[in-house]
Scaffold this active site. Structure first.
Site, short mmCIF file in Angstrom:
data_model
loop_
_atom_site.label_atom_id
_atom_site.label_comp_id
_atom_site.label_asym_id
_atom_site.label_seq_id
_atom_site.Cartn_x
_atom_site.Cartn_y
_atom_site.Cartn_z
N GLU A 146 1.06 -0.94 0.27
CA GLU A 146 -0.87 0.07 -0.47
C GLU A 146 1.01 1.75 -0.29
OE1 GLU A 146 -2.61 -0.31 3.33
OE2 GLU A 146 -4.00 -1.70 2.57
N GLU A 154 -5.38 -11.70 0.01
CA GLU A 154 -5.89 -10.91 1.29
C GLU A 154 -7.90 -11.10 0.59
OE1 GLU A 154 -5.07 -6.74 2.71
OE2 GLU A 154 -2.77 -7.80 2.92
#
Ligand code: XIL
Length: 381
Positions: free
Chosen positions: A172, A289
């Site tokens: 991220e 995820e």
């Protein structure tokens, strides 16, 4: 019924010969083969995140024996939910604490499961421990930032060398507007802080797969983030950073950043274009995820579970249509331990249902959708 070890020994060819669906392999007779067995039959892997926060907490599923059994029954890969992050493994600038991380690592090895590593650098100040945000980088801040990151990445990767086969090296770093996030490290090292993390990781374990991991989704509203991630990947490749692939987090469903987006705004065409561009850079894809956020769905459980499963199936079919996708990891196997129970809570306050199993460890339609998508997938080359 075959034991888990026998299932593993059978391998992909053996499973195919047994005609996977409906045949009991390593788990409950009437539930059929495990998700990992179905994945293996296609040259893929299936696994889940698990956390070792204190018992009774949502991210502490590891302490629940029924949950551990579910991991053994269904998974071939595990990933630490939080235990390798700086805010858990680095109490201060001098110390490494591997106690919790090793509990999961040892459990995985004892049960013949592989492990992914998440993550060496979560490039997002919200998730940096305060001590880095307040760190005194001295009169040569670039040198100090480089020393800190090098020591961190090297220590982590060397410790688990040959045991963690794949790392989310950086997590991220592109925001929803497509911009590069600044952190105390990038302020002193620039964007090349990302390259540095990849180079040190490669040097520390040349055999490990190295991914850049991010949450750009297929829902409307993520277009600029997709663009930003793609440009970052292009720059990393152009600079010769040793990156093997993109980790697609796959937190689909109700948009986490804009609740007006979600179930009805999944955009297959722009998403495919993005994935085409990524694999065009000679990068692999992993779903790292996966879960389906049901924040805005009606409370009715039957409707909710059906919609979650339908969207999940559509997404996995698309992801698996890329032969570059080999790993599917879910972010939790049972609803009561999903991170979504404590992030972006529902207005009606009811418990969310984003994972393959319910709070009584019963399989939900999403479990069937994952199984069906794996069964429908072409074998990986
Ligand atoms: C989440 C964990 O599940 C939570 O327990 C924690 O409080 C915050 O982080 N993207 C990621 C993961 O890369 O590390 C996040 O995990 C979920 C979103």
């Amino acid at each position: 019924m075959l034991t888990r070890r026998q299932t593993l020994a059978l391998g992909a060819g053996g499973l195919a010969a047994l005609g996977a669906p409906g045949f009991a392999l390593g788990r409950d007779e009437d539930r059929g083969p495990s998700l990992h067995a179905l994945a293996q039959a296609k040259g893929m892997r299936f696994g889940s995140a698990v956390g070792v926060s204190p018992p009774g907490t949502i991210s502490g599923a590891f302490h629940d024996p029924q949950y551990r059994q579910l991991l053994i029954d269904e998974c071939g890969v595990l990933v630490h939910e939080n235990e390798l992050k700086w805010y858990v493994a680095r109490p201060d600038a001098e110390t490494f604490d591997f106690e919790r991380a090793d509990m999961i690592m040892d459990f995985a090895e004892e049960n013949g499961m592989e492990m992914r590593g998440h993550t060496l650098l979560w490039h997002h100040t919200d998730w940096f421990p305060d001590w880095i945000n307040n760190h005194d980088f001295g009169s040569r801040p670039g040198t100090e930032a480089e020393r800190m990151l090098t020591e961190h990445v090297r220590t982590m990767v060397e410790r688990y060398k040959g045991r963690i086969y794949s790392w989310d090296v950086v997590n991220e770093t592109i925001d929803e507007a497509g911009r590069f996030r600044q952190t105390p490290l990038s302020r002193h090292l620039g964007e090349e802080v990302i390259d540095l993390a990849f180079h040190i990781a490669r040097e520390a374990d040349p055999a490990a797969e190295l991914l850049y991991n991010d949450y750009m989704n297929w829902e409307a509203g993520y277009e600029r983030q997709q663009e930003g991630v793609l440009r970052l990947l292009e720059r990393l490749k152009a600079r010769g950073a040793p990156i093997d692939g993109l980790g697609v987090q796959g937190h689909i469903g109700s948009g986490n950043y804009d609740y007006s987006t979600g179930f009805d705004t999944a955009r297959e065409d722009t998403w495919r274009q993005f994935l085409d561009d990524v694999v065009g850079l000679d990068l692999s894809l992993s779903v790292t995820e996966f879960d389906v956020h049901d924040k805005n769905l009606p409370a009715d459980i039957e409707i909710r579970d059906r919609k979650v499963a339908e969207l999940g199936r559509r997404y996995l079919d698309l992801m698996f249509s890329y032969p570059q996708t080999k790993d599917l990891l879910v972010w939790g196997m049972a609803d009561q331990y999903s991170w979504y129970q404590e992030h972006w809570v529902r207005e009606d306050g009811v418990a969310k249902r984003p994972t393959p199993y319910d709070e009584n460890f019963q399989p939900k339609p999403l479990r069937q959708a994952i199984a069906d998508a794996l069964i429908a997938a072409e074998p990986r080359p």
